[in-house]
Design a protein around this motif. Structure first.
Motif, short mmCIF file in Angstrom:
data_model
loop_
_atom_site.label_atom_id
_atom_site.label_comp_id
_atom_site.label_asym_id
_atom_site.label_seq_id
_atom_site.Cartn_x
_atom_site.Cartn_y
_atom_site.Cartn_z
N TRP A 13 25.74 -38.30 9.59
CA TRP A 13 25.00 -38.79 8.42
C TRP A 13 24.76 -37.71 7.39
O TRP A 13 24.34 -37.98 6.28
N ALA A 52 14.42 -44.21 9.03
CA ALA A 52 15.85 -44.28 8.71
C ALA A 52 16.03 -44.94 7.35
O ALA A 52 16.79 -45.88 7.19
N THR A 53 15.33 -44.40 6.39
CA THR A 53 15.26 -45.01 5.06
C THR A 53 16.59 -44.96 4.33
O THR A 53 16.84 -45.77 3.43
N TYR A 57 16.19 -48.01 0.22
CA TYR A 57 16.13 -49.40 -0.27
C TYR A 57 14.82 -50.09 0.12
O TYR A 57 14.19 -50.75 -0.70
N LEU A 72 11.33 -42.01 5.88
CA LEU A 72 11.72 -40.92 6.79
C LEU A 72 13.19 -41.05 7.13
O LEU A 72 13.69 -42.16 7.37
N ARG A 74 16.72 -38.47 8.86
CA ARG A 74 17.10 -37.18 9.41
C ARG A 74 18.18 -36.50 8.56
O ARG A 74 18.50 -35.34 8.78
N ASN A 95 12.69 -37.42 12.85
CA ASN A 95 13.51 -38.09 13.85
C ASN A 95 12.82 -39.36 14.32
O ASN A 95 11.66 -39.32 14.77
N ALA A 96 13.53 -40.48 14.23
CA ALA A 96 12.98 -41.78 14.63
C ALA A 96 12.45 -41.76 16.06
O ALA A 96 11.53 -42.51 16.40
N SER A 112 15.29 -50.28 9.42
CA SER A 112 16.34 -51.24 9.09
C SER A 112 17.71 -50.63 9.35
O SER A 112 18.06 -49.61 8.78
N LEU A 118 20.84 -44.62 17.51
CA LEU A 118 19.91 -43.81 18.31
C LEU A 118 20.34 -43.76 19.78
O LEU A 118 20.76 -44.77 20.35
C1 LIG Z 1 22.93 -47.45 8.49
S1 LIG Z 1 21.87 -46.33 7.65
C2 LIG Z 1 20.53 -47.41 7.23
C3 LIG Z 1 19.86 -46.99 5.94
C4 LIG Z 1 18.89 -48.00 5.34
N1 LIG Z 1 17.75 -48.25 6.21
C5 LIG Z 1 19.57 -49.29 4.98
O1 LIG Z 1 19.07 -50.35 5.40
O2 LIG Z 1 20.59 -49.26 4.27
C6 LIG Z 1 21.23 -45.42 8.99
C7 LIG Z 1 20.30 -44.29 8.59
O3 LIG Z 1 19.68 -43.82 9.78
C8 LIG Z 1 19.52 -42.42 9.66
N2 LIG Z 1 19.32 -41.91 11.02
C9 LIG Z 1 20.21 -41.87 12.02
N3 LIG Z 1 19.64 -41.36 13.13
C10 LIG Z 1 18.34 -41.07 12.82
C11 LIG Z 1 17.24 -40.55 13.54
N4 LIG Z 1 17.35 -40.21 14.82
N5 LIG Z 1 16.06 -40.40 12.88
C12 LIG Z 1 15.94 -40.74 11.59
N6 LIG Z 1 16.95 -41.25 10.85
C13 LIG Z 1 18.13 -41.42 11.46
C14 LIG Z 1 20.78 -41.96 8.97
O4 LIG Z 1 20.64 -40.68 8.41
C15 LIG Z 1 20.97 -43.06 7.94
O5 LIG Z 1 20.33 -42.76 6.74
#
Ligand SMILES: C[S@@+](CC[C@H](N)C(=O)[O-])C[C@H]1O[C@@H](n2cnc3c(N)ncnc32)[C@H](O)[C@@H]1O
Length: 271
Positions: A13, A52-53, A57, A72, A74, A95-96, A112, A118
């Motif tokens: 990512w 995982a913003t 959006y 939030l 990563r 981190n989620a 979302s 994860l």
């Molecule tokens: C498929 S995108 C979804 C983005 C947004 N929520 C949407 O609906 O379009 C996944 C997001 O999860 C984030 N991500 C992945 N693993 C993560 C973690 N362990 N903690 C926080 N964010 C994470 C990625 O960096 C990425 O921005």
């Protein structure tokens, strides 16, 4: 499995093409933002955490409802986009699976299209539950199974049909569609100590202007599928595109495609 997968996702990512993610997935994942915010009753004055913003959006629309929002993620590149788009929202790196907030800091927490990225969705669900107040709401979205979410089916199915071989160094990840199963989604939420778990199915058709647009989104803007496609030699990539053209044919409308999308939204309340 989990450490290697976690490291892979983290690197993916930060190194993928966020503009390719946005071009394909932005208009699609944005479709579930309002139902997600309704599910957690986000409104004026409520404190909302968007885990995982991505490009922000959900966070942006929650702020537009008058909520006090923290986004939030990563990925530094996703956070940079989110901050540029939504200057009024606070975005933090995190981190989620290990949220750096005290218990009961928010009225609502959402994630979302996060769980499939994860190593431990259970840990993330427990964290979402921990950071909301008693009576607070948690909601998540995931893709439905590829027979319904054709958008998520056509590329991997075409890769398989073309004989694509997974690169040996691609760490095994969790089952992509595990939480598309309503019972499994409820188990996740109740296992995190939440109650009143409910699951909604949201379906529509998304307009895909060309095969190239779909290809770029997956080949440049994703994590696991990007790694799979990038590892294929040119002749296999050409075969995958051929299979993809065939797989998209039922959805053709003129020069474009109208492709079924289906999403599961799980929501529950903290005791
Ligand atoms: C498929 S995108 C979804 C983005 C947004 N929520 C949407 O609906 O379009 C996944 C997001 O999860 C984030 N991500 C992945 N693993 C993560 C973690 N362990 N903690 C926080 N964010 C994470 C990625 O960096 C990425 O921005």
């Amino acid at each position: 499995m989990s450490e290697a997968f976690d490291a892979f996702e983290r690197a993916a990512w930060d190194s993928n093409d966020a503009s390719a993610y946005e071009a394909l997935f932005g208009p699609i994942t944005s479709q579930v933002v309002e139902p997600l915010l309704d599910a957690v009753r986000a409104g004026r004055g409520s404190r909302v955490l968007d885990v995982a913003t991505g490009p922000g959006y959900v966070a942006g629309r929650a702020a537009a409802r008058g909520a006090t929002v923290t986004g939030l993620d990563r990925s530094a590149q996703m956070l940079a986009i989110a901050r540029a788009r939504h200057p009024a929202v606070t975005f933090v790196e995190g981190n989620a699976e290990a949220l750096d907030f005290p218990a009961a800091s928010f009225d609502a927490a959402v994630a979302s299209f996060c769980l499939l990225h994860l190593a431990s969705p259970e840990r993330a669900a427990a964290e979402l539950a921990r950071v909301v107040v008693p009576g607070g709401r948690v909601a998540v979205t995931v893709w439905n199974t590829p027979d319904r979410a054709r958008l998520m089916g056509v590329v991997p199915e075409s890769a398989r049909a073309a004989g694509a071989i997974e690169p040996a160094d691609l760490p095994a990840g969790p089952a992509f569609f595990r939480f598309a199963d309503d019972a499994e989604m409820r188990r996740l939420l109740t296992g995190a100590g939440l109650h009143d778990a409910e699951v909604l199915t949201i379906e529509w058709r998304t307009w895909i202007p060309s095969l190239e647009h779909l290809w770029r989104g997956f080949a440049d803007g994703t994590a696991r599928t990007r790694a799979l496609l990038a590892a294929q030699p040119a002749d296999v990539q050409a075969r995958i595109r051929g299979e993809l053209a065939h797989a998209l044919e039922p959805y053709r409308e003129g020069d474009a495609y109208s492709v079924p999308v289906s999403v599961k939204l799980g929501a529950a309340t903290r005791r």
